[in-house]
Design a protein around this motif. Structure first.
Motif, PDB file in Angstrom:
ATOM      1  N   UNK A 197      47.309  18.795   3.074  1.00  0.00           N
ATOM      2  CA  UNK A 197      48.490  18.396   2.064  1.00  0.00           C
ATOM      3  C   UNK A 197      49.100  19.333   1.130  1.00  0.00           C
ATOM      4  N   UNK A 198      48.136  20.074   0.545  1.00  0.00           N
ATOM      5  CA  UNK A 198      48.782  20.925  -0.269  1.00  0.00           C
ATOM      6  C   UNK A 198      49.782  22.041   0.211  1.00  0.00           C
ATOM      7  N   UNK A 199      49.429  22.452   1.401  1.00  0.00           N
ATOM      8  CA  UNK A 199      49.968  23.563   2.356  1.00  0.00           C
ATOM      9  C   UNK A 199      51.341  22.648   2.640  1.00  0.00           C
ATOM     10  N   UNK A 200      51.317  21.415   3.159  1.00  0.00           N
ATOM     11  CA  UNK A 200      52.562  20.863   3.433  1.00  0.00           C
ATOM     12  C   UNK A 200      53.324  20.552   2.398  1.00  0.00           C
ATOM     13  N   UNK A 201      52.905  20.080   1.167  1.00  0.00           N
ATOM     14  CA  UNK A 201      53.828  20.073   0.083  1.00  0.00           C
ATOM     15  C   UNK A 201      54.547  18.527  -0.100  1.00  0.00           C
ATOM     16  N   UNK A 202      54.671  18.188  -1.099  1.00  0.00           N
ATOM     17  CA  UNK A 202      55.498  16.929  -1.355  1.00  0.00           C
ATOM     18  C   UNK A 202      54.242  15.815  -1.125  1.00  0.00           C
ATOM     19  N   UNK A 203      52.950  15.998  -1.181  1.00  0.00           N
ATOM     20  CA  UNK A 203      52.281  14.810  -0.614  1.00  0.00           C
ATOM     21  C   UNK A 203      51.419  14.527  -2.024  1.00  0.00           C
ATOM     22  N   UNK A 204      51.201  13.344  -2.256  1.00  0.00           N
ATOM     23  CA  UNK A 204      50.370  12.934  -3.357  1.00  0.00           C
ATOM     24  C   UNK A 204      49.188  12.482  -2.778  1.00  0.00           C
ATOM     25  N   UNK A 205      47.882  12.917  -3.029  1.00  0.00           N
ATOM     26  CA  UNK A 205      46.781  12.396  -1.877  1.00  0.00           C
ATOM     27  C   UNK A 205      45.645  11.798  -2.938  1.00  0.00           C
ATOM     28  N   UNK A 206      45.120  10.640  -2.602  1.00  0.00           N
ATOM     29  CA  UNK A 206      44.078   9.958  -3.257  1.00  0.00           C
ATOM     30  C   UNK A 206      43.055   9.808  -2.285  1.00  0.00           C
ATOM     31  N   UNK A 207      41.718  10.144  -2.448  1.00  0.00           N
ATOM     32  CA  UNK A 207      40.658  10.072  -1.526  1.00  0.00           C
ATOM     33  C   UNK A 207      39.236   9.148  -1.866  1.00  0.00           C
ATOM     34  N   UNK A 208      38.985   8.210  -1.402  1.00  0.00           N
ATOM     35  CA  UNK A 208      37.747   7.494  -1.482  1.00  0.00           C
ATOM     36  C   UNK A 208      36.706   7.505  -0.394  1.00  0.00           C
ATOM     37  N   UNK A 209      35.635   7.627  -0.785  1.00  0.00           N
ATOM     38  CA  UNK A 209      34.401   7.342   0.110  1.00  0.00           C
ATOM     39  C   UNK A 209      33.841   5.943   0.024  1.00  0.00           C
ATOM     40  N   UNK A 210      34.385   5.326  -0.791  1.00  0.00           N
ATOM     41  CA  UNK A 210      33.888   3.950  -0.725  1.00  0.00           C
ATOM     42  C   UNK A 210      35.012   2.951   0.170  1.00  0.00           C
ATOM     43  N   UNK A 211      34.756   2.511   1.202  1.00  0.00           N
ATOM     44  CA  UNK A 211      35.981   1.572   1.871  1.00  0.00           C
ATOM     45  C   UNK A 211      36.310   0.543   0.895  1.00  0.00           C
ATOM     46  N   UNK A 212      35.524  -0.128   0.129  1.00  0.00           N
ATOM     47  CA  UNK A 212      36.038  -1.320  -0.538  1.00  0.00           C
ATOM     48  C   UNK A 212      36.894  -0.885  -1.695  1.00  0.00           C
TER      49      UNK A 212
END
Length: 221
Positions: A8-23
């Motif tokens: 995502x950083x390489x592609x640019x223009x993407x704000x990423x949020x990650x979660x390990x908990x599905x809920x």
């Protein structure tokens, strides 16, 4: 998800949020309404296929998983692509291009639908566009109508109420009185003599002539 973060950083223009908990992730998706969701299929105690069925329709879905046998199920829940781990940047970028195209088409469709759901009225020698989804009720005052909106504002236009009624989507508004036309979805409750609107709890009278309309409303609620 570290590899996805780097891509995502390489592609640019993407704000990423990650979660390990599905809920937690699903709760955040409902709040944030992201354009694109990258979802694994096999998670601890949770099926990504089932989570996909709960996604808002405004979200574009891409599956990222090591289990290729789930590809068919993935497309059955309208995923635009299926990234089989491990995948390289070029493959990730192709999936994101599909997602960008999906988002553009969705935005065009939403804009088109929004344009259709507009009520055009003359006010002070100007044509004003009012979103139908923001209308609480419409009041007839002599040869004018006063359109009351959910944000507490209103606008006045010189046009008979029955003409306005004919311009509104069929079935979404109900005539409760010779002077009042109300959005069905804005009615909190009603009795034999009045309806109570949601939002501010305003009461509007029910005309005897229009009681049958309320009986129909009762059947549909």
């Amino acid at each position: 998800m570290e590899i996805v973060r780097r891509y995502c950083e390489r592609s640019g223009g993407i704000e990423l949020q990650t979660y390990s908990s599905p809920r937690s992730g699903m709760q955040r998706i409902r709040e944030w309404q992201p354009d694109v969701v990258l979802l694994d299929i096999e998670m601890s105690g949770t099926s990504g296929i089932e989570l996909a069925r709960q996604l808002p329709t405004s979200c574009c879905l891409i599956f990222t998983t090591a289990y290729a046998q789930y590809a068919l199920e993935g497309f059955e829940v309208n995923a635009v692509d299926f990234l089989h781990k491990p995948f390289f940047y070029e493959r990730f970028e192709r999936a994101m291009q599909k997602a960008r195209q999906w988002v553009r088409m969705h935005d065009l469709l939403r804009t088109s639908e929004s344009a259709v759901r507009q009520l055009l009225l003359k006010s002070d020698y100007k044509t004003i566009s009012v979103s139908i989804d923001t209308i609480l009720y419409i009041e007839s005052i002599d040869n004018y109508v006063k359109v009351h909106l959910a944000d507490g504002t209103s606008m006045l236009s010189k046009i008979p109420l029955h003409i306005v009624e004919g311009q509104l989507p069929q079935g979404e508004f109900i005539r409760i009185h010779r002077s009042f036309l109300v959005a069905r979805c804005r009615i909190a409750r009603f009795s034999k003599t009045e309806i109570i609107l949601e939002k501010d709890g305003k009461a509007l009278p029910i005309g005897r002539k229009y009681m049958d309309n309320l009986k129909l409303l009762k059947l549909r609620k």
